[in-house]
Scaffold this motif. Structure first.
Motif, PDB file in Angstrom:
ATOM      1  N   CYS A   1       0.942  -1.257   0.032  1.00 11.89           N
ATOM      2  CA  CYS A   1      -0.043   0.173  -0.181  1.00 11.89           C
ATOM      3  C   CYS A   1       1.019   1.243  -0.022  1.00 11.89           C
ATOM      4  O   CYS A   1       1.923   1.483   0.582  1.00 11.89           O
ATOM      5  N   PRO A   2       0.620   2.329  -0.760  1.00 14.96           N
ATOM      6  CA  PRO A   2       1.182   3.534  -0.875  1.00 14.96           C
ATOM      7  C   PRO A   2       1.351   4.038   0.687  1.00 14.96           C
ATOM      8  O   PRO A   2       2.156   5.042   0.809  1.00 14.96           O
ATOM      9  N   CYS A   3       0.610   3.991   1.440  1.00 20.61           N
ATOM     10  CA  CYS A   3       0.463   4.625   3.009  1.00 20.61           C
ATOM     11  C   CYS A   3       1.531   4.126   3.792  1.00 20.61           C
ATOM     12  O   CYS A   3       1.955   4.781   4.727  1.00 20.61           O
ATOM     13  N   GLY A   4       2.407   3.045   3.245  1.00 20.97           N
ATOM     14  CA  GLY A   4       3.588   2.576   4.095  1.00 20.97           C
ATOM     15  C   GLY A   4       3.583   1.562   4.919  1.00 20.97           C
ATOM     16  O   GLY A   4       4.350   0.992   5.578  1.00 20.97           O
ATOM     17  N   LEU A   5       2.207   1.200   5.258  1.00 14.81           N
ATOM     18  CA  LEU A   5       1.870  -0.158   5.982  1.00 14.81           C
ATOM     19  C   LEU A   5       2.159  -1.323   5.164  1.00 14.81           C
ATOM     20  O   LEU A   5       2.140  -1.179   4.013  1.00 14.81           O
ATOM     21  N   THR A   6       2.715  -2.373   5.791  1.00 12.73           N
ATOM     22  CA  THR A   6       2.848  -3.669   5.071  1.00 12.73           C
ATOM     23  C   THR A   6       1.393  -4.301   4.709  1.00 12.73           C
ATOM     24  O   THR A   6       0.556  -4.062   5.293  1.00 12.73           O
ATOM     25  N   GLY A   7       1.332  -5.009   3.555  1.00 15.58           N
ATOM     26  CA  GLY A   7       0.440  -5.625   3.084  1.00 15.58           C
ATOM     27  C   GLY A   7       0.138  -4.857   1.809  1.00 15.58           C
ATOM     28  O   GLY A   7       0.517  -3.829   1.548  1.00 15.58           O
TER      29      GLY A   7
ATOM     30  N   CYS B   1      -5.598  -2.867   2.590  1.00 17.13           N
ATOM     31  CA  CYS B   1      -5.120  -1.673   3.387  1.00 17.13           C
ATOM     32  C   CYS B   1      -6.054  -0.446   3.080  1.00 17.13           C
ATOM     33  O   CYS B   1      -7.266  -0.532   3.135  1.00 17.13           O
ATOM     34  N   CYS B   2      -5.305   0.510   2.465  1.00 19.58           N
ATOM     35  CA  CYS B   2      -6.302   1.453   1.985  1.00 19.58           C
ATOM     36  C   CYS B   2      -7.505   1.349   0.937  1.00 19.58           C
ATOM     37  O   CYS B   2      -8.451   1.934   0.928  1.00 19.58           O
ATOM     38  N   GLY B   3      -7.079   0.414   0.060  1.00 20.91           N
ATOM     39  CA  GLY B   3      -8.268   0.218  -0.760  1.00 20.91           C
ATOM     40  C   GLY B   3      -9.420  -0.293  -0.611  1.00 20.91           C
ATOM     41  O   GLY B   3     -10.716   0.144  -1.085  1.00 20.91           O
ATOM     42  N   ARG B   4      -9.593  -0.813   0.764  1.00 22.53           N
ATOM     43  CA  ARG B   4     -10.872  -1.178   1.222  1.00 22.53           C
ATOM     44  C   ARG B   4     -11.789   0.130   1.683  1.00 22.53           C
ATOM     45  O   ARG B   4     -12.748   0.114   1.437  1.00 22.53           O
ATOM     46  N   TYR B   5     -10.887   0.934   1.921  1.00 26.55           N
ATOM     47  CA  TYR B   5     -11.664   2.312   2.566  1.00 26.55           C
ATOM     48  C   TYR B   5     -11.851   3.093   1.256  1.00 26.55           C
ATOM     49  O   TYR B   5     -13.069   3.727   1.263  1.00 26.55           O
ATOM     50  N   HIS B   6     -11.101   2.868   0.111  1.00 28.61           N
ATOM     51  CA  HIS B   6     -11.451   3.811  -1.088  1.00 28.61           C
ATOM     52  C   HIS B   6     -12.800   2.940  -1.755  1.00 28.61           C
ATOM     53  O   HIS B   6     -13.293   3.672  -2.327  1.00 28.61           O
TER      54      HIS B   6
ATOM     55  N   SER C   1      -5.304   6.752   4.385  1.00 26.93           N
ATOM     56  CA  SER C   1      -5.923   6.446   3.032  1.00 26.93           C
ATOM     57  C   SER C   1      -6.156   7.567   2.394  1.00 26.93           C
ATOM     58  O   SER C   1      -6.201   7.519   0.895  1.00 26.93           O
ATOM     59  N   ARG C   2      -6.163   8.721   2.915  1.00 27.63           N
ATOM     60  CA  ARG C   2      -6.339   9.939   2.100  1.00 27.63           C
ATOM     61  C   ARG C   2      -4.942  10.210   1.280  1.00 27.63           C
ATOM     62  O   ARG C   2      -4.950  10.436   0.204  1.00 27.63           O
ATOM     63  N   TYR C   3      -3.728   9.863   1.958  1.00 26.97           N
ATOM     64  CA  TYR C   3      -2.495   9.851   1.218  1.00 26.97           C
ATOM     65  C   TYR C   3      -2.448   9.084   0.265  1.00 26.97           C
ATOM     66  O   TYR C   3      -1.983   9.387  -0.925  1.00 26.97           O
ATOM     67  N   SER C   4      -2.793   7.804   0.499  1.00 29.38           N
ATOM     68  CA  SER C   4      -2.984   6.890  -0.799  1.00 29.38           C
ATOM     69  C   SER C   4      -3.876   7.206  -1.991  1.00 29.38           C
ATOM     70  O   SER C   4      -3.516   7.164  -2.841  1.00 29.38           O
ATOM     71  N   ALA C   5      -4.889   7.940  -1.528  1.00 27.86           N
ATOM     72  CA  ALA C   5      -5.669   8.580  -2.447  1.00 27.86           C
ATOM     73  C   ALA C   5      -4.936   9.766  -3.347  1.00 27.86           C
ATOM     74  O   ALA C   5      -5.075   9.709  -4.571  1.00 27.86           O
ATOM     75  N   PHE C   6      -4.216  10.416  -2.796  1.00 27.41           N
ATOM     76  CA  PHE C   6      -3.460  11.475  -3.425  1.00 27.41           C
ATOM     77  C   PHE C   6      -2.350  10.670  -4.372  1.00 27.41           C
ATOM     78  O   PHE C   6      -2.396  11.045  -5.538  1.00 27.41           O
ATOM     79  N   VAL C   7      -1.922   9.515  -3.807  1.00 24.29           N
ATOM     80  CA  VAL C   7      -0.854   9.068  -4.608  1.00 24.29           C
ATOM     81  C   VAL C   7      -1.700   8.455  -6.124  1.00 24.29           C
ATOM     82  O   VAL C   7      -1.096   8.592  -6.806  1.00 24.29           O
ATOM     83  N   ARG C   8      -2.967   7.948  -5.472  1.00 26.44           N
ATOM     84  CA  ARG C   8      -3.453   7.279  -6.891  1.00 26.44           C
ATOM     85  C   ARG C   8      -4.383   8.286  -7.585  1.00 26.44           C
ATOM     86  O   ARG C   8      -5.283   7.739  -8.408  1.00 26.44           O
TER      87      ARG C   8
ATOM     88  N   TYR D   1     -12.527  10.223  -3.531  1.00 33.62           N
ATOM     89  CA  TYR D   1     -12.270   9.910  -2.274  1.00 33.62           C
ATOM     90  C   TYR D   1     -12.128  10.939  -1.403  1.00 33.62           C
ATOM     91  O   TYR D   1     -12.438  11.017  -0.202  1.00 33.62           O
ATOM     92  N   LEU D   2     -10.958  11.742  -1.893  1.00 32.50           N
ATOM     93  CA  LEU D   2     -10.726  12.961  -1.038  1.00 32.50           C
ATOM     94  C   LEU D   2     -11.719  13.614  -0.725  1.00 32.50           C
ATOM     95  O   LEU D   2     -12.226  14.452   0.621  1.00 32.50           O
ATOM     96  N   LEU D   3     -12.403  13.888  -1.740  1.00 33.21           N
ATOM     97  CA  LEU D   3     -13.731  14.933  -1.520  1.00 33.21           C
ATOM     98  C   LEU D   3     -14.867  14.422  -0.382  1.00 33.21           C
ATOM     99  O   LEU D   3     -15.467  15.086   0.444  1.00 33.21           O
ATOM    100  N   ARG D   4     -15.051  12.930  -0.723  1.00 33.04           N
ATOM    101  CA  ARG D   4     -15.893  12.291   0.150  1.00 33.04           C
ATOM    102  C   ARG D   4     -15.521  12.283   1.576  1.00 33.04           C
ATOM    103  O   ARG D   4     -16.341  12.093   2.358  1.00 33.04           O
ATOM    104  N   THR D   5     -14.503  12.355   1.949  1.00 27.55           N
ATOM    105  CA  THR D   5     -13.727  12.057   3.295  1.00 27.55           C
ATOM    106  C   THR D   5     -13.418  13.434   3.858  1.00 27.55           C
ATOM    107  O   THR D   5     -12.862  13.605   4.639  1.00 27.55           O
ATOM    108  N   TRP D   6     -13.759  14.645   3.119  1.00 27.56           N
ATOM    109  CA  TRP D   6     -13.641  16.102   3.501  1.00 27.56           C
ATOM    110  C   TRP D   6     -14.758  16.281   4.275  1.00 27.56           C
ATOM    111  O   TRP D   6     -15.914  16.234   3.860  1.00 27.56           O
ATOM    112  N   HIS D   7     -14.542  17.046   5.526  1.00 26.21           N
ATOM    113  CA  HIS D   7     -15.884  17.543   6.281  1.00 26.21           C
ATOM    114  C   HIS D   7     -16.439  18.592   5.356  1.00 26.21           C
ATOM    115  O   HIS D   7     -16.181  19.256   4.683  1.00 26.21           O
TER     116      HIS D   7
END
Length: 126
Positions: free
Chosen positions: A9-15, A20-25, A39-46, A51-57
């Motif tokens: 995963c781009p977020c740096g965790l193993t797996g 990892c972040c794909g399930r949140y996306h 997951s937002r960092y991974s969304a920036f990478v991808r 996703y970024l807009l959906r998870t923004w207040h």
């Protein structure tokens, strides 16, 4: 290089990304402010602006988000967290996100809206 599905995963965790972040996306709720931050960092990478807009207040969300396709994110380092667990309604995550040519150091604020973690805003740090 193999397909994205075989890479970590781009977020740096193993797996792999999907577990990892794909399930949140894909629609699962992030269990903590840190998980949402990753997951937002991974969304920036991808380049996943949706996703970024959906998870923004809703209070602070921009009308649109234009991502730079030339931006190359190279790593995420979580420097600290405050609250942001299943037992909290707010939390902060301090991080350094590196990109080709520099890095972004920020303390981000997160809140729960209808039970789901969302990004509120952040302060840039030196």
């Amino acid at each position: 290089m193999g397909a994205m599905t075989t890479r970590s995963c781009p977020c740096g965790l193993t797996g792999p990304y999907e577990k990892c972040c794909g399930r949140y996306h894909a629609g699962a709720a992030a269990p903590s402010a840190e998980a949402l931050m990753r997951s937002r960092y991974s969304a920036f990478v991808r380049q996943d602006a949706g996703y970024l807009l959906r998870t923004w207040h809703p209070r602070t969300r921009p009308a649109r988000l234009d991502l730079d396709p030339a931006m190359r994110w190279t790593g995420l380092e979580i420097l600290g967290t405050t609250d942001g667990s299943a037992f909290h309604t707010t939390g902060t995550v301090t991080f350094r996100a590196s990109y080709r040519g520099g890095s972004l150091h920020e303390r981000s604020r997160f809140e729960r809206v209808d039970g789901a973690w969302v990004y509120v805003d952040g302060d840039f740090l030196a």
